[in-house]
Design an enzyme around this catalytic site. Structure first.
Site, PDB file in Angstrom:
ATOM      1  CE  LYS A  75      -9.151   1.157   4.307  1.00  0.00           C
ATOM      2  NZ  LYS A  75      -9.431   2.600   4.110  1.00  0.00           N
TER       3      LYS A  75
ATOM      4  CG  PHE B 240      -3.361  -0.026  -8.057  1.00  0.00           C
ATOM      5  CD1 PHE B 240      -4.701   0.156  -8.268  1.00  0.00           C
ATOM      6  CD2 PHE B 240      -2.650   0.962  -7.383  1.00  0.00           C
ATOM      7  CE1 PHE B 240      -5.351   1.282  -7.812  1.00  0.00           C
ATOM      8  CE2 PHE B 240      -3.299   2.101  -6.911  1.00  0.00           C
ATOM      9  CZ  PHE B 240      -4.656   2.260  -7.124  1.00  0.00           C
TER      10      PHE B 240
ATOM     11  CE  LYS C 224      -4.037   2.076   2.200  1.00  0.00           C
ATOM     12  NZ  LYS C 224      -3.621   3.446   1.863  1.00  0.00           N
TER      13      LYS C 224
ATOM     14  NE  ARG D  96     -15.084   2.759   1.335  1.00  0.00           N
ATOM     15  CZ  ARG D  96     -13.907   3.257   1.674  1.00  0.00           C
ATOM     16  NH1 ARG D  96     -12.814   2.523   1.491  1.00  0.00           N
ATOM     17  NH2 ARG D  96     -13.804   4.460   2.194  1.00  0.00           N
TER      18      ARG D  96
END
Length: 293
Positions: free
Chosen positions: A209, A134, A62, A203
């Site tokens: 995460k 990504f 991340k 979402r």
């Protein structure tokens, strides 16, 4: 000049000044409209939940960068504002939308954030920046297939366009060990993509995460008044840590705690996710007033 002529002169001047101001305002609004585009549809992660079948997930770092969207022609932020990157920075990039982060390296969020917000910058400011890709937001393929498509699209010899490395972990113990190891080296945390997940707006439960959470103490030195729905209540606490660093905490409070905030001079516990490049707690959130010993 007669009195009437003088008054007419003044009135004409006011009209002219009003016209010039209106023209200037219209020009500014037009310029803003050129750089403010519709906000792109962005996929967001949920917090990691223990007990996952990790064999179905790809894991990546991340990054502590600024979310960016390459539209195929220009770079925009998640709010739709165009980022004025130099032409050479995006030279020969694929002409399809790509989702990623503008990144300078671990612990340099403040620098990349400041650079992205500028209206203009020099070429040298962008020399060390990379767009770490990504995902492909317009693709209907699974994440497995999108990752392969990215590998085929991106020329890894390009210095400013890179695909974020994706890898596997065996189990949760290995995942947490990796988290500790990377955080110790300055990483913000980990991302977990389910191999069969589709790209969605909002979402995505199959995108998680994982970040470390720390807690620490600080002394309340001031109350910052609230605005909007918090008018007449606490907006934020100004606090000082034992090392002398001061900062504000504006989240984590209940409405009752905003009405009756921790007294000035009291010691509180707060939670945070690592440190900024300046050594301040990142994403600090109020936890509770520390009980007296």
């Amino acid at each position: 000049m007669s009195v009437w002529s003088f008054l007419l002169y003044l009135d004409t001047g006011k009209v002219l000044m009003r016209y010039l101001l209106q023209s200037l305002l219209a020009c500014l609004m037009f310029c803003q409209a050129l750089t403010a585009l519709a906000a792109p549809e962005i996929q967001l992660a949920v917090d990691y939940q223990s007990g996952q079948n990790l064999s179905s997930y790809w894991v990546s770092e991340k990054l502590d960068g600024v979310r960016g969207r390459w539209t195929g022609k220009i770079m925009v932020t998640r709010s739709g504002r165009q980022v004025p990157v130099p032409d050479w920075f995006t030279q020969n990039w694929p002409a399809i939308p790509m989702d990623g982060e503008l990144w300078l390296g671990r612990g340099r969020f403040d620098q990349i954030s400041g650079l992205v917000r500028r209206q203009s910058s020099s070429d040298s400011d962008w020399r060390d920046v990379r767009f770490m890709v990504f995902d492909l937001p317009d693709s209907e393929l699974s994440f497995d297939e999108r990752s392969q498509q990215l590998r085929d699209l991106i020329d890894q010899s390009q210095p400013h366009l890179k695909q974020i490395e994706q890898f596997r972990v065996n189990d949760e113990k290995a995942l947490m060990s990796l988290l500790d190891e990377w955080v110790a080296q300055g990483a913000e945390g980990l991302m977990l993509h389910h191999q069969q997940a589709r790209y969605v707006n909002g979402r995505q439960p199959l995108l998680m995460k994982l970040k470390p959470e720390f807690d620490a103490e600080a002394i309340v030195i001031a109350h910052i008044p609230g605005k909007g729905k918090y008018t007449g209540m606490l907006g934020a606490l100004r606090v000082r840590m034992a090392n002398g660093m001061e900062f504000s905490i504006g989240t984590g409070f209940s409405d009752e705690e905003r009405r009756q905030p921790p007294p000035i001079g009291s010691q509180i516990t707060f939670k945070y996710n690592g440190l900024t490049g300046n050594g301040l707690p990142r994403f600090a959130s109020f936890y509770h007033i520390k009980a007296s010993q």
